[in-house]
Write an enzyme that holds these catalytic residues in place. Structure first.
Site, short mmCIF file in Angstrom:
data_model
loop_
_atom_site.label_atom_id
_atom_site.label_comp_id
_atom_site.label_asym_id
_atom_site.label_seq_id
_atom_site.Cartn_x
_atom_site.Cartn_y
_atom_site.Cartn_z
N ARG A 95 0.68 -1.04 0.22
CA ARG A 95 0.10 0.06 -0.05
C ARG A 95 0.94 1.21 -0.06
O ARG A 95 0.42 2.31 -0.81
CB ARG A 95 -1.03 -0.06 1.15
CG ARG A 95 -1.97 0.94 1.16
CD ARG A 95 -2.76 0.80 2.56
NE ARG A 95 -3.66 -0.47 2.55
CZ ARG A 95 -4.65 -0.74 1.64
NH1 ARG A 95 -4.98 0.49 0.94
NH2 ARG A 95 -5.19 -1.82 1.61
N CYS A 138 -6.99 24.37 1.30
CA CYS A 138 -7.74 24.48 2.45
C CYS A 138 -7.53 25.82 3.05
O CYS A 138 -8.42 26.27 3.72
CB CYS A 138 -7.46 23.17 3.43
SG CYS A 138 -8.38 21.83 2.78
N ASP A 185 -10.15 0.63 -5.61
CA ASP A 185 -10.41 0.95 -4.07
C ASP A 185 -10.14 -0.31 -3.18
O ASP A 185 -9.48 -0.24 -2.11
CB ASP A 185 -11.87 1.25 -3.95
CG ASP A 185 -12.48 1.59 -2.42
OD1 ASP A 185 -11.39 2.07 -1.76
OD2 ASP A 185 -13.49 1.04 -1.83
#
EC number: 1.17.99.6
Length: 380
Positions: A64, A193, A139
């Site tokens: 991962r 952000c 996913d």
């Protein structure tokens, strides 16, 4: 431009054109070495226990964290995004306690199947054109799609840890194509952000220990979808009527108002999943559940976990008309359903009424169910 560079340019342009043709809203390209910070961040996430019972995240940590561990031959990673933004504020249903809130993404057909099917079409045509090897992921594979999407320039990971796009806000499905072809890479998107913390403040369970960090053990999406057992009693009331996932942090993102129109191939929500009645969902047995949610991602959690969630919503509803159905479920074959039925009844019944009902049920064969009755009886 050399012959090799011309081929590289043609293949890069080809795959992006194919993405548009197959209904994807965004397509950008990055390299397998573009997320050097990912291993350390993932290790910190796992060490803190933020993954909860998702043991598969720890088991696949090496693959991962580094795309090259997953496939050593990969040279380019193409990340695709599809806008699934709702036409209305999905939080409106939270003001209707007799109704159930199902996350926007799950009101359609299962996006895994749809996106993977379209990616395979792109991959087949690309492999035929360029002769390179390809693999597609959506996913379920150990791929860190959000960091890769940010590195490819589709957007940035917001403080809620999800991808945010300047053109599509926080509502994006992601998929990726790994290839041995050397394609032109796109520039990463910077974080926009700023000082905003709307997503953090919107979380009903305080699942963000800090900006850009999420503790799944407090996240309603994790609890109602991934978590298999009983749900922490201190969190149940905060779940409200959310029975599958939670859209609060996504819906709160100010960038959603700048989202461009979705593609014509956008998934359309089923009307019966937009705000279904709790009373109807409480009646579902296993065959009924499978039929009702055929083709929906909701189906993957199974009937027992689903009814557990509906019972929590019923307990939070204050609707005494649901008592009869909860009593029926108190005798269900599933311990997790019986336990949540006990909790729901303790909230819907008068105190004396519940004490009388519970008197003969403290000998349940399951320890968790017994604990629910004992806890409920002890709560003033």
């Amino acid at each position: 431009m050399s012959g090799d560079e011309k081929i590289r340019r043609r293949l890069t342009d080809f795959i992006k054109a194919e993405a548009v043709d197959k209904g994807f809203d965004l397509c950008r390209i990055t390299g397998p070495d573009s997320i050097p910070q990912a291993p350390a961040r993932l290790a910190d996430f796992l060490a803190a226990g933020y993954h909860g019972t998702m043991d598969w995240m720890a088991e696949t940590e090496a693959r991962r964290a580094d795309p090259r561990v997953l496939w050593s031959e990969v040279r380019s990673i193409v990340v695709f995004a599809m806008n699934y933004g709702p036409e209305h504020d999905p939080r409106a249903v939270l003001e209707k306690p007799d109704r159930a809130a199902i996350s926007v993404y799950a009101q359609n057909r299962d996006y895994h199947d749809i996106i993977k099917g379209r990616l395979k079409e792109v991959a087949t045509r690309f492999a035929a054109r360029g002769g390179a090897d390809v693999k597609v992921f959506v996913d379920t594979a150990p791929v860190m799609e959000k960091p890769l999407a940010a590195a490819a320039g589709l957007g940035w990971q917001g403080k809620h840890t999800n991808l945010v796009s300047r053109t599509h806000g926080s509502w994006l499905f992601l998929g990726s194509l790994f290839t041995t072809a050397d394609l032109y890479k796109d520039e990463p998107e910077r974080d926009h952000c700023g000082s905003c913390r709307a997503c953090l403040d919107a979380c009903p369970t305080d699942a963000f220990p800090a900006p850009y960090k999420i503790d799944a053990r407090r996240c309603i999406s994790y609890l109602t979808i991934e978590h298999k057992g009983t749900i922490d009693p201190t969190i149940r009331e905060k779940i409200g009527n959310r029975i599958y996932g939670c859209d609060d942090c996504l819906a709160a993102c100010p960038w959603n108002k700048f989202a461009a129109s979705a593609s014509e191939m956008k998934l359309v929500a089923r009307d019966d999943l937009k705000a279904p009645r709790l009373a109807d969902l409480l009646t579902l047995d296993d065959p009924g559940f499978r039929t009702h949610f055929s083709g929906s991602p909701v189906k993957r959690i199974g009937r027992d976990r689903f009814v557990r969630n509906v019972l929590i919503a019923a307990g939070n509803s204050g609707d005494r008309s649901l008592i009869a159905q909860c009593i029926h479920l108190a005798d269900d074959a599933s311990p997790v359903v019986r336990g949540m039925a006990a909790w729901a009844l303790s909230r819907l019944m008068d105190a004396s009424e519940f004490v009388k009902f519970a008197a003969g049920r403290t000998d349940d064969a399951d320890a968790d169910v017994r604990a629910e009755y004992e806890r409920a009886r002890a709560t003033p």
